[in-house]
Scaffold this active site. Structure first.
Site, PDB file in Angstrom:
ATOM      1  N   GLY A  26     131.247  27.890 -75.503  1.00 45.25           N
ATOM      2  CA  GLY A  26     132.579  28.503 -75.387  1.00 45.25           C
ATOM      3  C   GLY A  26     132.590  30.011 -75.502  1.00 45.25           C
ATOM      4  N   GLY A  28     130.076  31.783 -74.014  1.00 45.46           N
ATOM      5  CA  GLY A  28     129.178  32.214 -72.936  1.00 45.46           C
ATOM      6  C   GLY A  28     129.940  32.888 -71.803  1.00 45.46           C
ATOM      7  N   ASP A  29     129.148  33.349 -70.829  1.00 43.58           N
ATOM      8  CA  ASP A  29     129.692  34.108 -69.711  1.00 43.58           C
ATOM      9  C   ASP A  29     130.750  33.329 -68.918  1.00 43.58           C
ATOM     10  OD1 ASP A  29     129.220  36.651 -68.411  1.00 43.58           O
ATOM     11  OD2 ASP A  29     128.690  35.419 -66.665  1.00 43.58           O
ATOM     12  N   LYS A  32     134.004  32.971 -70.865  1.00 38.77           N
ATOM     13  CA  LYS A  32     134.775  34.217 -70.972  1.00 38.77           C
ATOM     14  C   LYS A  32     135.365  34.636 -69.631  1.00 38.77           C
ATOM     15  CE  LYS A  32     131.538  36.308 -73.636  1.00 38.77           C
ATOM     16  NZ  LYS A  32     130.857  37.247 -74.485  1.00 38.77           N
ATOM     17  N   ASP A 189     131.965  21.818 -58.827  1.00 44.61           N
ATOM     18  CA  ASP A 189     131.468  22.862 -57.935  1.00 44.61           C
ATOM     19  C   ASP A 189     132.717  23.641 -57.582  1.00 44.61           C
ATOM     20  OD1 ASP A 189     130.993  24.369 -55.620  1.00 44.61           O
ATOM     21  OD2 ASP A 189     129.308  23.097 -55.068  1.00 44.61           O
ATOM     22  N   HIS A 190     132.859  24.816 -58.161  1.00 44.69           N
ATOM     23  CA  HIS A 190     134.185  25.457 -58.088  1.00 44.69           C
ATOM     24  C   HIS A 190     134.588  25.823 -56.662  1.00 44.69           C
ATOM     25  CE1 HIS A 190     131.988  29.309 -58.185  1.00 44.69           C
ATOM     26  NE2 HIS A 190     133.087  29.873 -57.736  1.00 44.69           N
ATOM     27  N   HIS A 252     127.244  25.327 -53.437  1.00 42.94           N
ATOM     28  CA  HIS A 252     128.400  25.866 -52.717  1.00 42.94           C
ATOM     29  C   HIS A 252     128.183  25.861 -51.190  1.00 42.94           C
ATOM     30  CE1 HIS A 252     129.392  26.980 -56.698  1.00 42.94           C
ATOM     31  NE2 HIS A 252     128.953  28.216 -56.706  1.00 42.94           N
TER      32      HIS A 252
END
Ligand code: BG6
Length: 506
Positions: A26, A28-29, A32, A189-190, A252
């Site tokens: 929580g 981590g990069d 954030k 997978d955003h 992606h």
């Protein structure tokens, strides 16, 4: 004209039930930059159920109060939206437990805190925002009896990359399936949450004019570009083990390719779409050593204008062989696409941030417009995913005047034309879908393994490429020269590049 469908934005998707989100990593990069700002936007838009809490579990030792400072500073730095809910109330919902991922006993604290925070039937959503090496350990610990028997409805969200190759992905899957049922697993997978990516299927299957042309008889080739201007930021350790193929291409870019190439699903059910995508991954032609050498380009960025070379970045070996760029030519060996090249390229520190799909159609069969214009500009369909969100189609028309000159013109649809729409960003959309239990935009394990089958030989080949040739492209360029040559050799060029000016007009 009759309106087909009135869209009622007040009925937009809501997280229907209360939940406790447990974020591993929580501070981590990813948390954030993406998760915390996304949660804050959903909260500000009142899209989350009022009964929600967040428990962050991570290695840095800190108190809940200190962690709430991390949450505030993440919003200060990365939150760019207009809506602003009560920040104090929002941060008050975050709690922190510090622990190593392998410390079995600390997981009991998660359950105890969840019990203290919520009522009996509140769902527990575990979000693994951690490097892949820790995934197995965390999942095994989530399988401890006291957690499984607690009776709370639960889900697990897993970030890519899933494993580091086909074998590790398969092993990880076995571990996950011992603890969770398939319908409780959300492999994120955003890119699939991006509005413009979802639109590919709507555009293809919602318009009868394109689908008949969408095949080898009319399409000359397809280009997919996923270019980033940023470098690896603070992720040297992760990136050294990943490289561009594991970071972007295996997931992606492959998803974009599948959406362009897949057959229409029988309906829009998650599994029907995933079945069709799987067929595409499995139809991508495998390459032998010679093909790999001819059809792939590996790159690593060197210095640029006041920009460090990859090898000078923190946590990167000074003789690193990790690729930050790749270009490749692929074939989808099925009836529809036989012989049509799919050129893909992806990389960091390129000239600009742009993700797009460009579909070039074949030349008309007869050249009627005189010698000077024997080569008229081919029809091209551009699907811009980001930063521009548009679709444009290039046609030829007669240039006004007495001579017979064909002239390319453009028809365009831009998302901006729609004015207000329900524009959640990719993470916001996917978090909501997970809370609602909608798996449509999440990847399935067999698809992931099939994507690794494409990526593994590329990684093995790239590992063997001599490190002395790297770095081989300047930061801020369009990548190595060989990536241009890959298309030049076939008499084509990238839609956006330094040497193909006329194509940029699409
Ligand atoms: C992530 C990669 O999955 O996608 C990052 O790990 C990359 O390296 C990012 O920067 C790109 O996402 P987007 O949405 O900015 O194109």
């Amino acid at each position: 004209m009759k309106r087909v469908c009135d869209i009622d934005f007040s009925r937009s998707i809501q997280g229907k039930s209360p939940f406790t989100l447990v974020i591993f990593g929580g501070s981590g990069d990813l948390s954030k930059r993406k998760l915390i700002p996304s949660l804050y936007n959903l909260y500000s838009l009142k899209r989350l159920h009022e009964g929600f809490n967040v428990i962050s579990y991570g290695m840095p030792g800190m108190s809940t109060e200190e962690y709430r400072e991390v949450v505030r500073s993440s919003i200060d730095t990365y939150y760019k939206r207009v809506e602003r809910g009560d920040l104090e109330e929002f941060t008050g919902r975050f709690h922190y437990i510090s622990g190593e991922f392998h410390e079995e006993s600390r997981y009991r604290e998660i359950l105890d805190l969840h019990r203290d925070l919520s009522k009996e039937d509140v769902q527990l959503v575990y979000y693994l925002a951690i490097p892949p090496v820790f995934a197995e350990t965390v999942i095994k610990n989530l399988g401890q009896d006291f957690l499984r028997e607690s009776g709370y409805p639960r889900k697990v969200v897993m970030e890519k990359p899933f494993g580091v190759d086909r074998e590790s992905a398969g092993r990880l899957n076995e571990v996950v399936l011992k603890v969770f049922r398939e319908e409780e697993i959300y492999r994120i997978d955003h890119y699939l949450g991006k509005e413009t990516v979802q639109n590919i299927l709507f555009f293809r299957f919602g318009n009868s004019i394109f689908e008949p042309l969408w095949n080898r008889n009319f399409i000359d080739h397809v280009q997919i570009t996923a270019a980033e201007s940023i470098g690896i930021e603070h992720r040297g350790k992760f990136y050294e083990g990943a490289g561009v193929v594991r970071d972007i291409v295996q997931n992606h870019v492959m998803q974009l390719l599948a959406l362009v190439a897949m057959e229409p699903p029988a309906d829009f059910h998650a599994d029907m779409i995933r079945d069709e995508k799987l067929k595409i991954f499995k139809s991508i032609r495998s390459m032998n050593e010679k093909d790999l050498g001819e059809n792939l380009v590996k790159g690593q960025y060197g210095e640029g204008d006041e920009i460090l070379a990859y090898r000078e970045e923190r946590d990167v070996e000074e003789d690193s062989n990790t690729p930050t760029f790749m270009a490749g030519k692929f074939f989808v060996d099925n009836w529809r696409w036989a012989g049509v090249p799919f050129y893909i390229r992806a990389g960091k520190r390129l000239r600009e941030k742009v993700t797009e799909i460009y579909i070039q159609f074949k030349q008309p069969p007869l050249k009627l417009f005189g010698d000077e214009c024997n080569e008229i500009v081919p029809n091209g369909l551009l699907i811009s995913i980001q930063p521009e969100e548009r679709i444009s189609f290039r046609l030829n028309s007669k240039y006004p005047g007495s001579e017979n000159y064909p002239h390319p013109v453009e028809m365009e649809f831009n998302y901006k034309q729609l004015g207000t729409y329900d524009n959640l960003d990719a993470y916001e959309r996917l978090i909501l879908d997970c809370l609602r239990g909608d798996l449509t935009l999440f990847a399935r394990q067999d698809g992931i393994e099939a994507m690794w089958e494409v990526a593994d030989p590329i990684n093995r080949y790239f590992e063997k490429v001599d490190t002395t040739s790297l770095p081989n492209y300047e930061s801020g360029s369009w990548g190595p020269e060989e990536a241009q040559d890959l298309l030049f050799r076939d008499g084509r060029c990238w839609r956006i590049s330094d040497n193909c000016i006329d194509m940029e007009e699409v």
